[in-house]
Design an enzyme around this catalytic site. Structure first.
Site, PDB file in Angstrom:
ATOM      1  N   ASP A 215      82.959  23.399  94.518  1.00  0.00           N
ATOM      2  CA  ASP A 215      84.241  22.375  94.162  1.00  0.00           C
ATOM      3  C   ASP A 215      85.655  22.860  94.444  1.00  0.00           C
ATOM      4  OD1 ASP A 215      83.184  20.091  92.730  1.00  0.00           O
ATOM      5  OD2 ASP A 215      82.620  20.988  91.070  1.00  0.00           O
TER       6      ASP A 215
ATOM      7  N   GLN B 292      79.071  20.919  86.193  1.00  0.00           N
ATOM      8  CA  GLN B 292      79.688  19.610  86.153  1.00  0.00           C
ATOM      9  C   GLN B 292      80.815  19.768  84.839  1.00  0.00           C
ATOM     10  OE1 GLN B 292      79.310  16.775  87.901  1.00  0.00           O
ATOM     11  NE2 GLN B 292      80.950  15.959  86.651  1.00  0.00           N
TER      12      GLN B 292
ATOM     13  N   LYS C 221      75.175  13.287  92.865  1.00  0.00           N
ATOM     14  CA  LYS C 221      75.079  14.513  93.626  1.00  0.00           C
ATOM     15  C   LYS C 221      73.882  14.915  94.215  1.00  0.00           C
ATOM     16  CE  LYS C 221      79.644  15.650  91.542  1.00  0.00           C
ATOM     17  NZ  LYS C 221      80.089  16.360  90.365  1.00  0.00           N
TER      18      LYS C 221
END
Ligand code: NDP
Length: 281
Positions: A120, A97, A53
């Site tokens: 997200d 994460q 990422k």
């Protein structure tokens, strides 16, 4: 049948190039998109995801702020960091994460992220926006990647029978919602579904998000169907494979995504898209 093998690697690269240009232009107007990436603990797979990422951010020109915290970080410490990032004007997107260590309540953490920085698209506010058909905000990354793969392959969703196998909050449910927003006629299947084979066989567009290697076999697929494989499974020989038996299904399909190189690369590209959106929203 001349089957289209949908090239997720290429399509995701195209998207990243488009975003790079967009970020270049944004910077000229004084907008400098920034993403905070938080990793707690030492999960090796998570480390790889986070590093990919950050690499994508670098390529596109998004600033990444990295927080690699030790396993023993308390929930309170993590919530305090997120609160600081929520109030930091240089940070437009916040990504935590997953999975988090067991002593941290994942839901509590995801709820603490300001919905306007929730790149997200896991916060119930953003999930709710998708379910009322509001698609101008953040889109869930893997499901939005699937829609892009379909659209950029010039495949129409409207009026098509779409069957999604899997009902997780990360893939199954949100992809079903997006297909519905694109006027597909959607059926969601799961482990308690009866007559799975017959239902799958009716699908014009079949999305498999199960997590079981080669679960969808040739006899479950309609001639001329579009097959989208979300699964990532590691075989005993170390190779990756999807939830769809690619070799046997590909001849029957009108289009199919390979694993790897199909849906996988799209997730990060769509995350980057959300980051750019966050900076201009
Ligand atoms: P989950 O384990 O959360 O969900 C799996 C779903 O499959 C569940 O809804 C489950 O049903 C259903 N299922 C399991 N067994 C059967 C069965 N025998 N018949 C019908 N349905 C069944 O997985 P995720 O949604 O998180 O991920 C699915 C796959 O996609 C995994 O391989 C994962 O690695 C991959 N993935 C890939 C991503 C990418 O970027 N390409 C991103 C995210 C995931 P029930 O609800 O009844 O248990």
């Amino acid at each position: 049948m001349n089957t289209l093998i949908i090239d997720g690697k290429k399509i995701s690269q195209d998207i990243k190039n488009e975003l790079r240009e967009e970020v270049d232009n944004l910077k000229k107007t004084g907008v400098n998109p920034g993403l905070a990436v938080i990793l707690v603990g030492n999960n090796p797979a998570s480390k790889v995801y986070v590093s990919n990422k950050k690499k994508a951010c670098e390529y596109i020109g998004i600033r990444s702020f990295s927080y690699e915290l030790p396993e023993e970080t308390t929930e309170e410490e993590l919530l305090k960091l997120i609160n600081d990032l929520n109030n930091n004007q240089e940070v437009h997107g916040i990504l935590v994460q997953l999975p988090l260590p067991n002593h941290i309540n994942e839901n509590k953490v995801l709820l603490s992220i300001d919905p306007s920085k929730d790149v997200d698209c896991f916060h119930p506010y953003n999930v709710g926006m998708i379910s009322i058909g509001e698609l101008n905000g953040f889109l869930p990354c893997t499901p939005a990647g699937i829609i892009e793969l379909i659209k950029r392959s010039n495949i129409d969703i409207e009026g098509k029978k779409c069957v999604v196998v899997g009902r997780s909050n990360i893939v199954g449910k949100p992809v079903a919602n997006l297909l519905l927003s694109h006027n597909g006629t959607v059926t969601i299947c799961h482990s308690r579904t009866k007559n799975l084979e017959e239902i799958c066989k009716e699908a014009d567009i079949l999305v498999a998000a199960i997590g079981k290697a080669n679960f969808i076999t040739e006899n479950m697929v309609k001639e001329g169907a579009v097959l989208i494989d979300v699964g990532i499974n590691r075989l005993e020989n170390g190779k990756l494979c999807g939830d769809i038996d690619f070799e046997n299904c590909k001849n029957k399909a009108m289009a199919i995504t390979p694993v790897p190189g199909g849906v996988g690369p799209m997730t990060i590209a769509m995350l980057m898209k959300n980051c750019v959106k966050a900076a201009i929203m």
